[in-house]
Design a protein around this motif. Sequence first.
Motif, short mmCIF file in Angstrom:
data_model
loop_
_atom_site.label_atom_id
_atom_site.label_comp_id
_atom_site.label_asym_id
_atom_site.label_seq_id
_atom_site.Cartn_x
_atom_site.Cartn_y
_atom_site.Cartn_z
N GLY A 292 8.24 21.88 51.80
CA GLY A 292 7.61 21.32 50.61
C GLY A 292 8.54 21.35 49.41
O GLY A 292 8.65 20.36 48.66
N ALA A 293 9.23 22.47 49.22
CA ALA A 293 10.18 22.57 48.11
C ALA A 293 11.35 21.62 48.32
O ALA A 293 11.85 21.00 47.35
N ALA A 294 11.78 21.47 49.58
CA ALA A 294 12.87 20.54 49.86
C ALA A 294 12.48 19.11 49.51
O ALA A 294 13.28 18.35 48.95
N LEU A 295 11.24 18.72 49.82
CA LEU A 295 10.78 17.38 49.50
C LEU A 295 10.77 17.14 48.00
O LEU A 295 11.13 16.05 47.53
N ARG A 296 10.36 18.16 47.24
CA ARG A 296 10.36 18.01 45.78
C ARG A 296 11.78 17.86 45.25
O ARG A 296 12.04 17.03 44.36
N GLN A 297 12.70 18.65 45.78
CA GLN A 297 14.09 18.53 45.33
C GLN A 297 14.70 17.19 45.74
O GLN A 297 15.47 16.59 44.99
N LEU A 298 14.35 16.72 46.94
CA LEU A 298 14.86 15.42 47.39
C LEU A 298 14.32 14.30 46.51
O LEU A 298 15.04 13.34 46.19
N ALA A 299 13.04 14.41 46.12
CA ALA A 299 12.46 13.39 45.25
C ALA A 299 13.19 13.37 43.90
O ALA A 299 13.48 12.30 43.34
N GLY A 300 13.49 14.55 43.36
CA GLY A 300 14.23 14.60 42.11
C GLY A 300 15.63 14.03 42.24
O GLY A 300 16.11 13.31 41.35
N LEU A 301 16.28 14.32 43.36
CA LEU A 301 17.62 13.80 43.59
C LEU A 301 17.61 12.28 43.68
O LEU A 301 18.45 11.59 43.08
N GLN A 302 16.63 11.71 44.42
CA GLN A 302 16.56 10.26 44.57
C GLN A 302 16.18 9.58 43.26
O GLN A 302 16.48 8.39 43.06
N PHE A 303 15.50 10.31 42.37
CA PHE A 303 15.20 9.75 41.05
C PHE A 303 16.46 9.64 40.22
O PHE A 303 16.63 8.68 39.44
N ARG A 304 17.39 10.58 40.41
CA ARG A 304 18.61 10.59 39.60
C ARG A 304 19.73 9.76 40.19
O ARG A 304 20.60 9.28 39.47
N TRP A 305 19.74 9.58 41.53
CA TRP A 305 20.88 8.93 42.18
C TRP A 305 20.41 7.90 43.19
O TRP A 305 19.54 8.16 44.01
#
Length: 613
Positions: A292-305
């Motif tokens: 779950g935490a990984a999905l949140r971090q991945l979502a943030g990464l895809q928002f930035r890059w």
Amino acid sequence: MRLRALLAATIVLGIAAPALAAEHAPAPARADHPPPPASSPPASSPPPPPRHAPSPFAAVLSRQPLGHGPAAWPTLSEAAAWRALAGATPATRQATRWRYAQALIARDRGGDALGVLDVMAADDPALARVAAWRRARGIALTLLGRRDAAIAAFDDRALDTDTETCLWRLRSLASARAGTAPAPPPLTLLHCALPALNARTASARRPFLFAAARAAIDAGRPAPVIAWLQPVAAADPEAALLRGEAELAAGHPAAARRWFALASHAADPGQRAAGTLGVIDTGLADRSLAPGAALRQLAGLQFRWRGGPTERRALTTTLTLALRRHDEPAILATGAALLRYCETGADAAPLSAMVQAHLVGLLAADSRVPLATAAGLLWEYRDLVPTGAPGDRMAWMLADRLQQAGLYARAAELLEHRLRGVEHDVEQGPLAVRIATLRILAGMPDAAVRVLRETGMVPYPETILDDRRRVEAIALELLGKHAEALAVLADSRDSRAVGAELQWHARDWPRLVQSGEAMLPAGPLTEAAQVIVLRQAIALAMLGREPALQRLNRRYARAFATLPTGPVFAMLTAPVGTVDPDRLGRAIEALPAAGPAAMVADLLTAGQAASAR
């Protein structure tokens, strides 16, 4: 820069006066072809040569050794290149351009080099068959990141064992990690490429070392990568990313995390994004990061890059986690993003099949997904719906659910979108009939007529034509165009039964008597046959044709005597002299539901009710 190179490559064609004069001056006389005498008639002179006659440079270049390393790409300053181009003659122009293209490749100016090489080939198409020119063009395309075109340019038997070509092919193949052109695994080229690699300086080796490291990691052989990258500074972010991937692939997450963390603080945004993704991958690998935490971090990464291998890897990791959690919306969204925006190469077909399978499951009749959500999903992912019969089944599946829920207009819109993607062939026939039927049920008979006529230019089989005529006649009847509706049915094989239904609906008693006379049953009185006889009796009564009613009574009285509809028949055919409206109204209400064209009657009734609403 490429424009400037093109100008430089072609300057002698439009600016340099000495070159122009040389180009248009008469060719010098040769010993074997002496000039004609002055008295020769002008009419016998040969035709002028073509404007862009091929130069002999292709033959010269094909005989030169290919060379490798820095020696294959001699340097030339920009000023010297311009001077040489400005002073070139037609005899030296191609050679001058070639030296300029080599110098541009030496400075990694792939776009400018490609422009010069293409100008050379435009003047001498034979260069396209020369291995040296093809190699130079492949290198220029590699510098531009055009992988497939570069591999195609390198496809020459004379270049198969050329060490310089092997080195650049390795770099081209390893840089994209996905493509469409058939090519060998990049790591198999390393042995062939070593002489060209060793001929370069340490700084010039850097991009090729990174390409070899990338190829080794992708081939599942991360062990030698650390040794290969030993000469590169530890603070180099790109090397840190490769070292992190190699350590992670080798099963050393702690070391991988240190390298990725170093890259995540790089000055370049792309390298920072790749480093952040590496930290996430490492946390998932050693289970120090919850999904779950990984999905949140991945979502943030895809928002930035966005873009490149980093986005593709982030989406792939997100898809893997979504599949583990059976998160259907996330599976569809992530799979669609990969297919729409990323270069997936050979993975495109299985990924597309997987996304379509999940979409079918969400649209199925037994799906727990609410109908409105299912309709939105199909619309959102309509570009991923397969073509042909599989796509039709998906659309019809959801249309069935919408129709069962009474959402006729939504179902028609869904199928109309599908219809626009169908070629103008026989497949349009059944689809257009279904859409027209839904439009009638939605109270829109004018739209039903329009869709049928827009798809009417195809030579359909007779069965499909009958269906189309039947539905169009119903729509026209609902629009109040009774005569036009009957005209549409003229060529149908069931025109009599359907026409009788329309005549009954329109209370067209004269035509109903005429068609009903031909339809009167000669055998047992089935329910449909009873309706034919009773409607004939009602029409005759409405027209006051007492003798015909009496004949009808004598013909069918005995058969109706034992039937539930017998009293109705007796009431209709009894001699009364005048029409009793109440008696006829009760007779009409008592008619059985199964008429000679019950489906037509049902659609007429439903369409009339929908239009009234």
